[in-house]
Design an enzyme around this catalytic site. Structure first.
Site, PDB file in Angstrom:
ATOM      1  CE  LYS A 122       7.970  -0.835 -13.118  1.00 32.13           C
ATOM      2  NZ  LYS A 122       7.623   0.505 -13.612  1.00 32.13           N
TER       3      LYS A 122
ATOM      4  CE  LYS B  21      11.463   1.732   3.106  1.00 38.83           C
ATOM      5  NZ  LYS B  21      12.241   2.414   4.139  1.00 38.83           N
TER       6      LYS B  21
ATOM      7  CB  SER C 247      -0.918   0.000   1.221  1.00 39.06           C
ATOM      8  OG  SER C 247      -0.120  -0.188   2.379  1.00 39.06           O
TER       9      SER C 247
ATOM     10  CG  PHE D 233       4.823  -2.444   6.829  1.00 38.84           C
ATOM     11  CD1 PHE D 233       5.218  -3.663   7.339  1.00 38.84           C
ATOM     12  CD2 PHE D 233       5.518  -1.303   7.214  1.00 38.84           C
ATOM     13  CE1 PHE D 233       6.294  -3.755   8.217  1.00 38.84           C
ATOM     14  CE2 PHE D 233       6.591  -1.386   8.079  1.00 38.84           C
ATOM     15  CZ  PHE D 233       6.977  -2.612   8.582  1.00 38.84           C
TER      16      PHE D 233
ATOM     17  CD  GLN E 211      12.121  -1.377  -4.924  1.00 39.06           C
ATOM     18  OE1 GLN E 211      11.622  -2.440  -5.176  1.00 39.06           O
ATOM     19  NE2 GLN E 211      12.589  -1.075  -3.727  1.00 39.06           N
TER      20      GLN E 211
ATOM     21  CE  LYS F  57      11.594   1.418 -13.906  1.00 36.44           C
ATOM     22  NZ  LYS F  57      11.327   2.392 -12.845  1.00 36.44           N
TER      23      LYS F  57
ATOM     24  CG  ASN G 226       3.533   6.899  -5.030  1.00 29.85           C
ATOM     25  OD1 ASN G 226       4.156   7.027  -6.074  1.00 29.85           O
ATOM     26  ND2 ASN G 226       2.623   7.780  -4.654  1.00 29.85           N
ATOM     27  CD1 TRP G 227       3.455  -0.158  -8.913  1.00 29.35           C
ATOM     28  CD2 TRP G 227       1.900   1.293  -9.588  1.00 29.35           C
ATOM     29  NE1 TRP G 227       2.952  -0.594 -10.113  1.00 29.35           N
ATOM     30  CE2 TRP G 227       1.995   0.275 -10.553  1.00 29.35           C
ATOM     31  CE3 TRP G 227       0.970   2.313  -9.796  1.00 29.35           C
ATOM     32  CZ2 TRP G 227       1.202   0.233 -11.709  1.00 29.35           C
ATOM     33  CZ3 TRP G 227       0.178   2.293 -10.944  1.00 29.35           C
ATOM     34  CH2 TRP G 227       0.303   1.256 -11.879  1.00 29.35           C
ATOM     35  N   GLY G 228       1.245   0.868  -4.896  1.00 27.73           N
ATOM     36  CA  GLY G 228       0.294  -0.089  -4.343  1.00 27.73           C
ATOM     37  C   GLY G 228      -1.081   0.546  -4.173  1.00 27.73           C
TER      38      GLY G 228
HETATM   39  N1  LIG Z   1       5.711   4.510  -7.203  1.00 24.14           N
HETATM   40  C1  LIG Z   1       5.753   4.306  -8.501  1.00 24.14           C
HETATM   41  O1  LIG Z   1       5.581   5.240  -9.305  1.00 24.14           O
HETATM   42  C2  LIG Z   1       5.972   2.929  -9.011  1.00 24.14           C
HETATM   43  C3  LIG Z   1       6.486   1.911  -8.258  1.00 24.14           C
HETATM   44  N2  LIG Z   1       6.675   0.672  -8.784  1.00 24.14           N
HETATM   45  C4  LIG Z   1       7.213  -0.424  -7.988  1.00 24.14           C
HETATM   46  O2  LIG Z   1       6.242  -0.861  -7.054  1.00 24.14           O
HETATM   47  C5  LIG Z   1       6.888  -1.440  -5.916  1.00 24.14           C
HETATM   48  C6  LIG Z   1       6.260  -0.838  -4.667  1.00 24.14           C
HETATM   49  O3  LIG Z   1       6.496   0.548  -4.666  1.00 24.14           O
HETATM   50  P1  LIG Z   1       5.497   1.630  -4.059  1.00 24.14           P
HETATM   51  O4  LIG Z   1       4.112   1.111  -3.985  1.00 24.14           O
HETATM   52  O5  LIG Z   1       5.730   2.868  -4.824  1.00 24.14           O
HETATM   53  O6  LIG Z   1       6.015   1.751  -2.539  1.00 24.14           O
HETATM   54  P2  LIG Z   1       6.619   3.049  -1.814  1.00 24.14           P
HETATM   55  O7  LIG Z   1       8.064   3.141  -2.076  1.00 24.14           O
HETATM   56  O8  LIG Z   1       5.780   4.244  -2.112  1.00 24.14           O
HETATM   57  O9  LIG Z   1       6.357   2.762  -0.280  1.00 24.14           O
HETATM   58  C7  LIG Z   1       7.102   1.916   0.519  1.00 24.14           C
HETATM   59  C8  LIG Z   1       6.167   0.866   1.068  1.00 24.14           C
HETATM   60  O10 LIG Z   1       6.931  -0.097   1.796  1.00 24.14           O
HETATM   61  C9  LIG Z   1       6.228  -0.387   3.000  1.00 24.14           C
HETATM   62  N3  LIG Z   1       7.167  -0.927   3.975  1.00 24.14           N
HETATM   63  C10 LIG Z   1       8.091  -0.265   4.722  1.00 24.14           C
HETATM   64  N4  LIG Z   1       8.742  -1.146   5.507  1.00 24.14           N
HETATM   65  C11 LIG Z   1       8.226  -2.367   5.231  1.00 24.14           C
HETATM   66  C12 LIG Z   1       8.497  -3.673   5.712  1.00 24.14           C
HETATM   67  N5  LIG Z   1       9.447  -3.911   6.618  1.00 24.14           N
HETATM   68  N6  LIG Z   1       7.789  -4.711   5.212  1.00 24.14           N
HETATM   69  C13 LIG Z   1       6.837  -4.504   4.266  1.00 24.14           C
HETATM   70  N7  LIG Z   1       6.526  -3.279   3.781  1.00 24.14           N
HETATM   71  C14 LIG Z   1       7.231  -2.234   4.260  1.00 24.14           C
HETATM   72  C15 LIG Z   1       5.602   0.925   3.387  1.00 24.14           C
HETATM   73  O11 LIG Z   1       4.557   0.718   4.301  1.00 24.14           O
HETATM   74  C16 LIG Z   1       5.113   1.411   2.038  1.00 24.14           C
HETATM   75  O12 LIG Z   1       3.865   0.837   1.739  1.00 24.14           O
HETATM   76  C17 LIG Z   1       8.385  -1.165  -6.093  1.00 24.14           C
HETATM   77  O13 LIG Z   1       9.028  -2.319  -6.579  1.00 24.14           O
HETATM   78  C18 LIG Z   1       8.432  -0.068  -7.152  1.00 24.14           C
HETATM   79  O14 LIG Z   1       9.603  -0.105  -7.944  1.00 24.14           O
HETATM   80  C19 LIG Z   1       6.318   0.380 -10.065  1.00 24.14           C
HETATM   81  C20 LIG Z   1       5.767   1.346 -10.862  1.00 24.14           C
HETATM   82  C21 LIG Z   1       5.568   2.689 -10.422  1.00 24.14           C
HETATM   83  O1  LIG Z   2       8.784   2.554 -12.015  1.00 23.01           O
HETATM   84  C1  LIG Z   2       8.449   3.723 -12.058  1.00 23.01           C
HETATM   85  C2  LIG Z   2       7.698   4.302 -13.192  1.00 23.01           C
HETATM   86  O2  LIG Z   2       7.272   3.325 -14.102  1.00 23.01           O
HETATM   87  C3  LIG Z   2       8.796   4.633 -10.945  1.00 23.01           C
HETATM   88  O3  LIG Z   2      10.159   4.728 -10.835  1.00 23.01           O
HETATM   89  P1  LIG Z   2      10.811   5.325  -9.507  1.00 23.01           P
HETATM   90  O4  LIG Z   2      10.780   4.216  -8.471  1.00 23.01           O
HETATM   91  O5  LIG Z   2      12.188   5.753  -9.879  1.00 23.01           O
HETATM   92  O6  LIG Z   2       9.936   6.480  -9.094  1.00 23.01           O
END
Ligand SMILES: NC(=O)C1=CN([C@@H]2O[C@H](COP(=O)(O)OP(=O)(O)OC[C@H]3O[C@@H](n4cnc5c(N)ncnc54)[C@H](O)[C@@H]3O)[C@@H](O)[C@H]2O)C=CC1
Ligand SMILES: O=C(CO)COP(=O)(O)O
Length: 400
Positions: A160, A338, A50, A80, A340, A245, A52-54
């Site tokens: 990712k 976070k 949950s 979380f 990646q 990427k 940003n992307w979640g």
């Molecule tokens: N934000 C974006 O624009 C995009 C993200 N992604 C990918 O989606 C995946 C998830 O990223 P986001 O949803 O953006 O997350 P995020 O980076 O926005 O948030 C971090 C998440 O990790 C959780 N967290 C912190 N400590 C934790 C622990 N010990 N155990 C489990 N969860 C914990 C937090 O509660 C929060 O939900 C990543 O692999 C990212 O590369 C893919 C496409 C776009």
């Molecule tokens: O994967 C992403 C866009 O498709 C987001 O990348 P960042 O984690 O660098 O924001």
């Protein structure tokens, strides 16, 4: 919330596959009126994650589950749990306000999204599991879920990243499949979450292994007029594009932080794409060239190098001359979100170092050496110049 009449009608057209006396073709669609106990089982969806992307993924899915009768309206979202500065629990605030006030403030998720801080409870009824957490937490999460999910569950990973184990690299979809014993597709694309949250148009790619029908179900769950999803039979290709990427985005951020301009950044992106393709084929010769032309490939590379979090933090890292660590910058600039790319750069470096191939991947190697403080951010250009002069890397045969 009641599904629309239109979707109810659509879903009551049941395909008669191999029906009755074998005369009906698989493609026959015969509308029939079903009584309640004849209605096929509806799929239940849980989003594990949950951030940003979640949160955006939950919103997208929830907008579809209320429109298609084949899905239960409710979308569970595992949170979380954390305590906000107000003293309230994040999951409680999400359920009260219908907003993830920490990771996606200002966006209503849909009344059918239910935040659940209990991981086992969140997944127990679901047969469609959407994994979307930072990659470093997935192994622990999967281990907690062993024996706790439905036997007929299917998974998709939006994550990712990858893990590097003693036996070698392991993609997150493989980790999920191996630990939980379930099929796992992937979805990646040019998907900066905040833009999709406000319904700006974008595309995404589902990667599937064999079963196209399962891929189509995932496409149906995610596809909306502003989020156009297609599928390709190439799980590893899609996932490696999304993973690698992020390393190139760090290089692009260094170039921005050094004010080197657009042409240099374009060179970084071109060389990065070339290394992405060679590295992917080195690990999985089955990866298809065409995958790099899907949203998960060149489009995600471009958007992340322009507007992603990895780019942003790498820009700040270079402006500070590498004197402030990525951990420090991540905590200060992303408020709990976070990166990646930094850990992926290390993982890629370990794979290349183990195989004696560092010199053939100067951009990937240099990014890790800059992140870990062994080289100055300006090294990105010297090493990239060297890379530009290397012969074209073409697949694993060239590298063995
Ligand atoms: N934000 C974006 O624009 C995009 C993200 N992604 C990918 O989606 C995946 C998830 O990223 P986001 O949803 O953006 O997350 P995020 O980076 O926005 O948030 C971090 C998440 O990790 C959780 N967290 C912190 N400590 C934790 C622990 N010990 N155990 C489990 N969860 C914990 C937090 O509660 C929060 O939900 C990543 O692999 C990212 O590369 C893919 C496409 C776009
Ligand atoms: O994967 C992403 C866009 O498709 C987001 O990348 P960042 O984690 O660098 O924001």
């Amino acid at each position: 919330m009641a599904p629309s009449m239109e979707s109810q009608q659509q879903d009551q057209q049941i395909p008669l596959e191999g029906a009755i006396n074998g005369n009906a073709s698989v493609n026959n669609i015969i509308p029939v009126a079903l009584s309640d106990d004849e209605v096929p089982q509806k799929s239940r969806v849980t989003v594990v994650g949950s951030g940003n992307w979640g949160s955006v993924a939950a919103k997208l899915i929830a907008s579809n589950t209320i429109n298609f009768n084949s899905f239960h309206d409710e979308v569970r979202m595992w949170v979380f749990e954390e305590t906000l500065p107000s003293g309230e629990k994040l999951s409680e605030v999400i359920n009260r306000t219908n907003e993830n006030v920490k990771y996606l403030p200002g966006i209503k998720l849909g009344q059918n999204v239910v935040a659940d801080p209990d991981l086992e409870h969140a997944v127990k009824d679901a047969n469609m599991l959407v994994f979307v957490t930072p990659h470093q937490f997935m192994e622990g999460i999967c281990k907690r879920l062993v024996g706790k999910i439905r036997k007929d569950a299917q998974a998709i990973s939006l994550i990712k990243g990858m893990e590097v184990k003693r036996e070698g690299p392991c993609m997150i979809s493989t980790l999920i499949s191996e630990i939980l014993g379930i099929n796992c597709c992937v979805l990646c694309g040019a998907n900066i979450a905040n833009e999709i949250a406000v319904e700006k148009f974008s595309e995404a790619t589902v990667g599937y292994r064999e079963n196209k029908e399962i891929a189509e179900k995932w496409v149906r769950l995610f596809n909306t007029p502003y989020f156009m999803v297609s599928s390709v039979q190439d799980v590893e290709g899609v996932e490696l594009c999304g993973t690698l990427k992020n390393v190139v985005a760090l290089a692009a951020g260094f170039v921005d932080g050094l004010d080197m301009g657009n042409n240099t950044k374009a060179a970084i992106m071109r060389i990065g794409l070339r290394e992405m393709k060679a590295f992917s084929k080195l690990l999985f010769p089955s990866v298809k060239d065409n995958t790099f032309f899907e949203s998960c490939g060149v489009a995600d590379l471009i958007t992340t190098c322009l507007g992603g979090r990895n780019r942003k933090c790498a820009d700040a890292f270079a402006r500070n001359g590498g004197k402030r660590s990525f951990d420090e910058l991540e905590a200060e600039m992303l408020q709990g979100q976070k990166l990646q790319g930094v850990s992926t750069a290390k993982e890629v470096y370990e794979v290349l170092s183990h195989r004696g191939l560092l010199q053939l991947f100067p951009l990937f190697s240099t990014v890790h050496e800059i992140c870990s403080g062994r080289l100055a951010p300006s090294a990105i250009v010297e090493y990239t110049e060297h890379s530009a002069r290397l012969p074209l890397l073409e697949g694993s045969a060239h590298l063995n």
